[in-house]
Enzyme design. Structure first.
Site, short mmCIF file in Angstrom:
data_model
loop_
_atom_site.label_atom_id
_atom_site.label_comp_id
_atom_site.label_asym_id
_atom_site.label_seq_id
_atom_site.Cartn_x
_atom_site.Cartn_y
_atom_site.Cartn_z
CG LEU A 53 2.46 -2.32 -2.02
CD1 LEU A 53 3.21 -3.37 -2.84
CD2 LEU A 53 3.38 -1.14 -1.72
CG ASP A 54 -1.31 3.82 -3.26
OD1 ASP A 54 -2.26 3.48 -2.54
OD2 ASP A 54 -0.58 4.81 -3.01
#
Length: 308
Positions: A53-54
């Site tokens: 996930l960013d």
């Protein structure tokens, strides 16, 4: 003052722990940073996560400890669901709010039907261009590093699957969107392409991962929750872990007796009449023994498992 016996037990530097943690990743940390904090809290010798996930994003990040890391690759390919927020009218070089503004355009008068039609066009099997600022590699170097060095970068198109792309709420130029998609899909790219389809551009402003198969209704734990449990001792902390078998919920189960389990552990093929593809072989106690498959009338090991 508390006695020495009543003090919280600190996690050891390293222990052979196996299981799956459903971590609620906080905003601002990379997936690896969140993973390492969780690993230190548990004192796990080995850990890996199943799909990055960013830093902007929050939500479900399955973390595999010990033997569960052997199935992390299977979870990477699973379908996922997100709640995304988008801002129409502005594009950025990262396709999200962490980037630099590239262009600002006026937003035309759009009905919900206009937006819905654009969402439908971005549903199904698509050819998607990932963001330039992504962890995808070219020549062994992540694209985001090349972009930060000022190099001209072109992300190669890839085939992705978007099962659902729906408008949930709308407040002016801000949209809340639900996305259900397959592995490798960038929600940032979906939002970027939606903005272009609507003629005004758009970028992602918030993203939360809701679930990852097979964890459709996950009980997630924040790092703060885990820290409080760690202060209470290892038993309280370990109680939140799911067994390795939970990550293979969609696989057929094959129950073995003690002799069959012994032979499979030794790498021997076992005669098996039932026709099966990939399956989870369980020992006589119901514990995961191996990822296996029935081929040519024999049950054979694909990947041995030995959860603690």
């Amino acid at each position: 003052m508390a006695s020495a016996d009543s003090r919280p037990t600190a996690p050891p530097q390293s222990r052979p722990l196996s299981g799956i943690l459903l971590l609620d990743k906080p905003q601002g940390l990379s997936s690896n940073q969140a993973l390492q904090r969780a690993r230190r809290l548990f004192g796990a010798a080995k850990a890996g996560h199943t799909g990055s996930l960013d830093p902007l994003a929050t939500g479900l990040l399955p973390v595999c400890f010990g033997e569960a890391t052997k199935i992390a690759g299977l979870l990477l390919g699973s379908h996922k669901a997100y709640l995304a927020e988008a801002c129409l009218g502005t594009t950025t070089n990262t396709d999200d709010a962490d980037g630099e503004v590239l262009q600002t355009r006026s937003v035309p008068a759009l009905s919900d039907a206009d937006i819905g039609a654009a969402l439908v066009a971005l549903t199904g099997h698509l050819t998607q261009v990932p963001p330039v600022y992504s962890a995808l590699k070219q020549g062994g170097v992540p694209l985001y590093r090349r972009a930060r060095r000022g190099e001209t970068v072109q992300a190669p198109p890839r085939q992705v699957e978007v099962r659902r792309f729906e408008l949930r709420e709308r407040q002016g130029d801000r949209l809340q969107l639900f996305v259900e998609c397959g592995s490798g899909t960038y929600v940032r790219s979906l939002v970027r392409d939606l903005g272009e389809a609507l003629g005004c551009g758009a970028h992602l402003t918030a993203l939360r991962r809701l679930w990852v198969e097979p964890f459709r209704t996950p009980r997630m734990y924040t790092l703060d929750e885990l820290a409080r449990l760690a202060a209470a001792g290892l038993d309280a902390l370990d109680a939140v872990l799911l067994p390795l078998e939970a990550g293979l919920a969609g696989y057929p189960r094959v129950q073995l007796d003690a002799d069959q389990a012994r032979r499979l552990r030794q790498g021997q093929a076992i005669a098996w009449a039932q026709a099966l593809g990939p399956c989870l072989a369980l020992d006589e106690s119901g514990r995961a023994l191996a990822l296996a498959e029935v081929r040519g009338g024999f049950l054979r090991v694909l990947r041995g498992l030995n959860p603690a």
